[in-house]
Design a protein around this motif. Structure first.
Motif, PDB file in Angstrom:
ATOM      1  N   PHE A   1       0.075   1.745 -11.514  1.00  0.00           N
ATOM      2  CA  PHE A   1       0.811   2.725 -10.731  1.00  0.00           C
ATOM      3  C   PHE A   1       2.267   2.825 -11.178  1.00  0.00           C
ATOM      4  CE2 PHE A   1      -2.807   1.848  -8.161  1.00  0.00           C
ATOM      5  CZ  PHE A   1      -3.048   2.984  -7.435  1.00  0.00           C
TER       6      PHE A   1
ATOM      7  N   LEU B   1       2.229   7.382  -6.489  1.00  0.00           N
ATOM      8  CA  LEU B   1       1.385   8.465  -7.021  1.00  0.00           C
ATOM      9  C   LEU B   1       1.886   9.825  -6.552  1.00  0.00           C
ATOM     10  CD1 LEU B   1      -2.400   7.620  -6.994  1.00  0.00           C
ATOM     11  CD2 LEU B   1      -0.784   7.737  -8.872  1.00  0.00           C
ATOM     12  N   MET B   2       2.399   9.851  -5.289  1.00  0.00           N
ATOM     13  CA  MET B   2       2.762  11.136  -4.686  1.00  0.00           C
ATOM     14  C   MET B   2       3.917  11.827  -5.376  1.00  0.00           C
ATOM     15  SD  MET B   2       2.510  10.261  -0.724  1.00  0.00           S
ATOM     16  CE  MET B   2       4.197  10.745  -0.623  1.00  0.00           C
TER      17      MET B   2
ATOM     18  N   LEU C   1      -8.757  -0.009  -1.239  1.00  0.00           N
ATOM     19  CA  LEU C   1      -7.522   0.758  -1.072  1.00  0.00           C
ATOM     20  C   LEU C   1      -7.095   1.384  -2.401  1.00  0.00           C
ATOM     21  CD1 LEU C   1      -5.125   1.425   0.875  1.00  0.00           C
ATOM     22  CD2 LEU C   1      -3.972  -0.479  -0.193  1.00  0.00           C
TER      23      LEU C   1
ATOM     24  N   PRO D   1       0.811  -1.221   0.000  1.00  0.00           N
ATOM     25  CA  PRO D   1       0.000   0.000   0.000  1.00  0.00           C
ATOM     26  C   PRO D   1       0.841   1.266   0.000  1.00  0.00           C
ATOM     27  CG  PRO D   1      -0.875  -1.541   1.589  1.00  0.00           C
ATOM     28  CD  PRO D   1       0.376  -2.151   1.057  1.00  0.00           C
ATOM     29  N   LEU D   2       1.932   1.271   0.782  1.00  0.00           N
ATOM     30  CA  LEU D   2       2.738   2.484   0.857  1.00  0.00           C
ATOM     31  C   LEU D   2       3.458   2.739  -0.466  1.00  0.00           C
ATOM     32  CD1 LEU D   2       4.134   2.411   4.461  1.00  0.00           C
ATOM     33  CD2 LEU D   2       2.339   3.817   3.495  1.00  0.00           C
TER      34      LEU D   2
ATOM     35  N   LEU E   1       2.300   1.942  -3.341  1.00  0.00           N
ATOM     36  CA  LEU E   1       1.262   2.465  -4.241  1.00  0.00           C
ATOM     37  C   LEU E   1       1.029   3.945  -3.978  1.00  0.00           C
ATOM     38  CD1 LEU E   1      -1.383  -0.401  -4.203  1.00  0.00           C
ATOM     39  CD2 LEU E   1       0.318   0.107  -5.918  1.00  0.00           C
ATOM     40  N   VAL E   2       0.885   4.301  -2.696  1.00  0.00           N
ATOM     41  CA  VAL E   2       0.651   5.702  -2.358  1.00  0.00           C
ATOM     42  C   VAL E   2       1.814   6.557  -2.826  1.00  0.00           C
ATOM     43  CG1 VAL E   2       0.410   7.313  -0.454  1.00  0.00           C
ATOM     44  CG2 VAL E   2      -0.804   5.149  -0.381  1.00  0.00           C
TER      45      VAL E   2
ATOM     46  N   PRO F   1       1.133  15.579  -2.695  1.00  0.00           N
ATOM     47  CA  PRO F   1       0.748  16.858  -3.270  1.00  0.00           C
ATOM     48  C   PRO F   1      -0.676  16.853  -3.803  1.00  0.00           C
ATOM     49  CG  PRO F   1       2.136  15.666  -4.781  1.00  0.00           C
ATOM     50  CD  PRO F   1       2.002  14.804  -3.571  1.00  0.00           C
TER      51      PRO F   1
END
Lengths: 331, 335
Positions: free
Chosen positions: A272, A174-175, B291, A167-168, A170-171, B31
């Motif tokens: 992703f 995107l970030m 998720l 999950p991290l 994936l996050v 962001p």
């Protein structure tokens, strides 16, 4: 009168030493001999070298462009070609020897795309592995060698092991995408991003193994001897500690390639990873899943290549582990 | 053992708090603007009001504190209210999703059964297949079965689920037509027929997940068996005339299960993570799919809560594995 006995050899009476017929072997020659006797590992090595050479040299031999879309008329004529072997069961299939594995829905050559995708996937795998090994070794050696750092660094390792990594990743993918894409271009940015994310999230096992080994080695006499003749800590680590922990590092490096390739493909598969016009094996697979009933080859080829690469690397790692550690041979 | 468990549990609390802070800060760096999906026609001042309504005008320590209070204090109250019909939590603000404006935990509870059905069944099936394979391959080491089994587990270990998934859909759902390719989450199990229907539609995703689990666990089981098979107590057991079944199935298997049980416990959280991909392939709208959509929609409370739940699972099952290891193997003493 007394015929002299032939001159007795120098060590008469003692057991004669057999003359060595072969020059002495080094440790690495021994490892290689052991490795060669592991059939699966040899097959894995051969397959991995074949795939790497195929994607590295292939594009020079097969010069079709993996990304350029031909002009509209050509595109409509040449798109959605089936692989040439489809003729075996379907003589009416749209095939062409110009595209042995067919073309995709924008008339781009599948073979060229697979090679290009393989280049990216394997490059990501190797670079991410290198980063993860570098981090793991650094942290492991620091934790094992410097007593003060041991506690904090191992807590950090525990923390990373307790984080839900997928999950991290994936996050984070995107970030930081925009920021990195602005600096290094869309493809380069994503490459750095994916490599960094995989590297940062997979060093923990290496660090633990290296730390354990360093802790054990530190108590050995040769380290004491080295210290007593005034070897600097830097040289002690580089010349005496690292060469002795190189075998577990090599094993986790091979297995790390497999993990990195799988993670990159999963990211691309979930959408992703790399941008759509930049093929990697995972991306190719993801793009083709929707029409896989019509064009199964577009799913099967990238999937097969990912699986074969990972399989060969896993066998390689298995053989390497057996070769480097004779005690666990056969497990 | 009890003191060890209690000590580990108390240690888990700051760990989890720290992890939640790490996740929060990571998301804070994001962001992405949660208002990005809103129509452009919304005037700036209304937009600003909407940001305030989401609580975005406050500094991050305040928001982190709020999330902690909501998650650790109010949500358990909601659960208690739900079970006992009390009203402790009436009117308290809960963790609210930015996408749906409904409490995150409600959505999670809705999605949980889908994931648990698929993942849980797959895990059990995988273990049930893996253990006999591991036992037999170790018992007949280097036999044809062992060679084939090792190869098959290696393949199962290497082939990623996002390839096996489409592959089994192509073969069993499209070509053969035996199973549905999609997982119908609205399906309710009420009687025997609908239960059979549920099993039917679960077959493919469970098969994909179970393949991987089987591969991992049977490798472990084989190694653990090999460790034990050549030990002195096995020779003693044979020497005193015990039957071969007794020796292997009782003495050796019981001792080999010790490390395997801990591996099984440790694997549970990673299976939830791995199910993210399988859920995506079979369009199961479980936790993993929730998720993914939350990440794509920049729904930070949802992402934060879900990621934290995954972290809780990891810490919890690590603890369970440690405790189990101590319980099963009396030689291990933690204190």
């Amino acid at each position: 009168m007394t015929d002299k006995a032939p001159a007795a050899p120098l060590n008469a009476g003692a057991l004669p030493d057999p003359m060595p017929t072969r020059p002495p072997r080094s440790q690495w020659q021994d490892v290689w001999r052991q490795f060669r006797s592991h059939k699966g590992a040899m097959a894995g090595l051969a397959l991995f070298v074949f795939i790497v050479l195929g994607v590295a040299i292939g594009p020079w031999i097969w010069s079709a462009s993996p990304t350029d879309i031909p002009p509209v008329v050509d595109m409509i004529k040449n798109r959605d070609m089936r692989p040439i072997y489809t003729l075996l069961w379907d003589s009416g299939a749209k095939t062409s020897w110009a595209h042995p594995l067919g073309t995709d829905n924008l008339a781009r050559d599948n073979l060229a795309r697979l090679m290009f995708g393989g280049r990216v996937s394997i490059a990501v795998g190797l670079t991410a592995m290198a980063l993860s090994i570098l981090l793991g070794t650094l942290i492991g050696v620091m934790a094992g060698y410097v007593k003060k750092l041991d506690g904090p660094l191992m807590r950090l390792t525990d923390l990373f092991l307790a984080l839900p990594l997928l999950p991290l990743i994936l996050v984070a993918s995107l970030m930081f995408r925009e920021a990195l894409a602005a600096t290094f271009g869309p493809e380069g940015g994503v490459f750095i991003l994916v490599v960094a994310l995989i590297g940062i999230t997979s060093w923990m096992q290496t660090a633990r193994i290296v730390r354990g080994d360093v802790l054990a080695l530190k108590e050995r006499e040769f380290i004491l001897a080295a210290q007593s003749i005034g070897t600097s800590p830097r040289n002690l680590i580089l010349r005496h500690l690292l060469p002795n922990v190189v075998s577990p590092i090599m094993v986790s490096a091979t297995l790390g390639i497999a993990i990195a390739i799988i993670t990159e493909s999963s990211l691309s598969f979930l959408g992703f990873g790399f941008p759509p016009d930049f093929p990697t094996w995972g991306r190719l697979l993801n793009d083709s899943v929707d029409r896989m009933t019509l064009y199964p080859e577009r799913v099967i080829w990238p999937g097969m290549l990912i699986s074969l690469t990972v399989l060969s690397v896993n066998y390689l790692g298995d053989g390497l582990r057996d070769a480097l550690d004779p005690r666990i041979r056969g497990r | 053992m009890l003191t060890f468990t209690i000590r580990r549990l108390t240690l888990a609390v700051p760990t989890l708090l720290f992890i939640s802070l790490v996740i929060f800060l990571l998301l804070e760096l994001a962001p992405g603007d949660p208002m990005a999906q809103m129509p452009l026609t919304i005037p700036p001042e209304v937009r600003e009001q909407m940001r305030v309504a989401l609580g975005l005008d406050q500094p991050w320590p305040v928001r982190f504190w709020k999330w902690c209070v909501q998650f650790f204090w109010i949500e358990p109250q909601v659960l208690i209210d739900h079970i006992f019909g009390t009203s402790f939590s009436a009117g308290d603000p809960r963790v609210v999703s930015w996408q749906t404006r409904s409490p995150v935990m409600d959505t999670v509870i809705q999605r949980m059964p889908q994931t648990l059905w698929v993942v849980g069944v797959a895990y059990v099936v995988g273990i049930l297949i893996a253990i006999p394979i591991g036992i037999y391959s170790a018992y007949r080491q280097y036999s044809i079965f062992d060679q084939a089994g090792t190869f098959v587990t290696m393949v199962g270990y290497s082939v990623p689920p996002f390839f096996t998934g489409p592959l089994v859909i192509m073969i069993f759902a499209v070509q053969m037509g035996w199973f549905p390719s999609l997982y119908d989450t609205t399906h309710k199990v009420v009687d025997w027929a609908s239960f059979k229907e549920q099993l039917h539609q679960m077959f493919l995703p469970v098969m994909v997940l179970a393949t991987q689990i089987t591969a991992q666990i049977s490798r472990f089981m084989r190694a653990a068996m090999l460790d034990n098979l050549h030990q002195d107590y096995v020779r003693t057991a044979r020497a005193k005339g015990l039957g071969e079944t007794m020796v292997v199935m009782v003495h050796v298997v019981r001792n080999s299960m010790i490390p395997v049980v801990t591996v099984i416990a440790l694997g549970v959280p990673s299976i939830f993570g791995g199910a993210i991909i399988t859920e995506q392939v079979f369009k199961v709208n479980g936790i993993g799919q929730l998720l993914i959509t939350a990440i794509q929609a920049n729904d930070l409370p949802m992402v934060q809560t879900l990621t934290f739940i995954f972290a809780v699972l990891i810490v919890l099952f690590n603890l369970i594995a440690d405790v189990l290891y101590g319980l099963l193997d009396p030689r291990i003493r933690y204190d």
